[in-house]
Design an enzyme around this catalytic site. Sequence first.
Site, mmCIF file in Angstrom:
data_model
loop_
_atom_site.group_PDB
_atom_site.id
_atom_site.type_symbol
_atom_site.label_atom_id
_atom_site.label_comp_id
_atom_site.label_asym_id
_atom_site.label_seq_id
_atom_site.Cartn_x
_atom_site.Cartn_y
_atom_site.Cartn_z
ATOM 1 N N SER A 91 118.770 122.058 8.821
ATOM 2 C CA SER A 91 118.577 122.752 7.549
ATOM 3 C C SER A 91 119.935 123.115 6.960
ATOM 4 C CB SER A 91 117.783 124.028 7.783
ATOM 5 O OG SER A 91 118.559 124.909 8.579
ATOM 6 N N LYS A 92 119.906 123.588 5.716
ATOM 7 C CA LYS A 92 121.147 124.024 5.064
ATOM 8 C C LYS A 92 121.799 125.160 5.847
ATOM 9 C CE LYS A 92 121.600 122.739 0.326
ATOM 10 N NZ LYS A 92 120.489 122.811 -0.626
#
Length: 498
Positions: A258-259
Amino acid sequence: MSELNQPARVRFAPSPTGHMHLGSARTALYDYLIARQTGGQFILRIEDTDRKRFVEGAEEELMKGLRWLGLEWEEGTDVGGPYGPYRQSERKALYAKYARQLVENGHAYYCFCTPERLRKVREEQQSRKEDAHYDGTCRDISLAEADRRIEAGEKHVVRFKTPREGTTTVHDMRRGDITVENRKIDDYILVKSDGLALYHLAVIVDDHLMKVTHVVRGAEWLPTFPLHGMIYRAFGWQEPEFVHLSVFLKPSGKGKMSKREAGQLMKDGRSIFVKDFEDMGYLPEALVNWIALMGWSYDDHTEFFSMQDLIEKFSFEKVNPSPAAINFTKLDHFNGLHIRNLSVSDLAKRIKPFFVKAGYDPDDELLLNITPLLQERMRTLDEAVEKAAFFFREDVVPLPEDLVGKKLTANESADVLEEALKTIAGLTVFDVEALEQPLRNLVEELGLKAGQVFGILRVAVTGQKVSPPLFESMEIIGKEKSIERIMQGIALLREIDG
Ligand code: GLU
């Protein structure tokens, strides 16, 4: 060997919405390999229809990243080609034409619903615990009436008229047939009210017009893959082959990258963005080798692949659709392998910028001499600076306490250096061979361990506790400077004990 006997036309179609990450680089790599292997073309198409997510400079960064990896394209925004333009924002008229064609053939329709109405519909569906979908209000408006309303300036979008009955089956080369019930697929918007096409239409029009034979893309497109099949069929066009690649998992293997996770990695000195790897001292060859094997394997033991090897050996048949965890330890390992595979002069060229960045002005000949000493042990190119910058310094100033030998006092350590000085002062030739035996004899005579004597000598001559091999280093530093530094070491040690 490949299962492909026709030249493949493949495209990498990134959206310029941020930094290129490893997943995109892998897609581009597989595209490139298939194009090279079959004597086909690798196309770079920029999918910039989503203006809200557009990031200035992202396209340039993408191109730079691809070129750094060695993935040159034959057709694209900058080099042109027979099927351009290759930037979707410049293809608006084409999408309008094909959207109109779908409407006229009854496969799409104009929808005049306002955002407020759509929001209400969604809320009602939510309260009934239904999945959000368009309720079909404008589906059956006649074309004549729709045209009148458009003429009168009414805002509208174009939606795909998804069949309400039956099923659709699409085929992924690695995942096989995927079948869905048509009623589960929404009437997706193809063209927005500002006249810009959305991905689902643009990708199909472009892949068709650009004569793309194989679409390699991320697994995030699997849910709308059947919709794409329907649109191809609505146009009556031949579908390309599809391969949907797996997602990357976090290094722990638990969950998708994920970011937030990417931010955490940066804090640990790692990254998933291609632009960072060069500065971190990775070779593009190693990155290519590493990402090639995140989702593909040749057999269960071969791990070293050059680009040429990959071009020869890559095949879709061995692409693995299950998710792969990002493993940075493996990357370090591959980087070491590829560093050792370089010629000395090539490696010297690649480490030079790291010295320059650290403020040195490395002499090329000296750099060539020290490179072999580094090559065997290096994991990343930037390590060269920490290990070998002393070669480029006029003076080294070791920490006095570092000079004290194991289990020895400062004065005893100084005595050791004095003996070493006597041993080497008489040497007429000053190379590894001339140095090694006399110094090993000295260790014996002093009744000490090699590690003790050479440890002190290393810190005196190089200024650091860890360095490339001692005798080789001394040979490169030369007799005069080695002697000066040993004398400096003696002085520093004598000061400790007063
Ligand atoms: N622009 C899409 C993306 O970046 C391309 C997907 C595709 O290759 O069709 O995900």
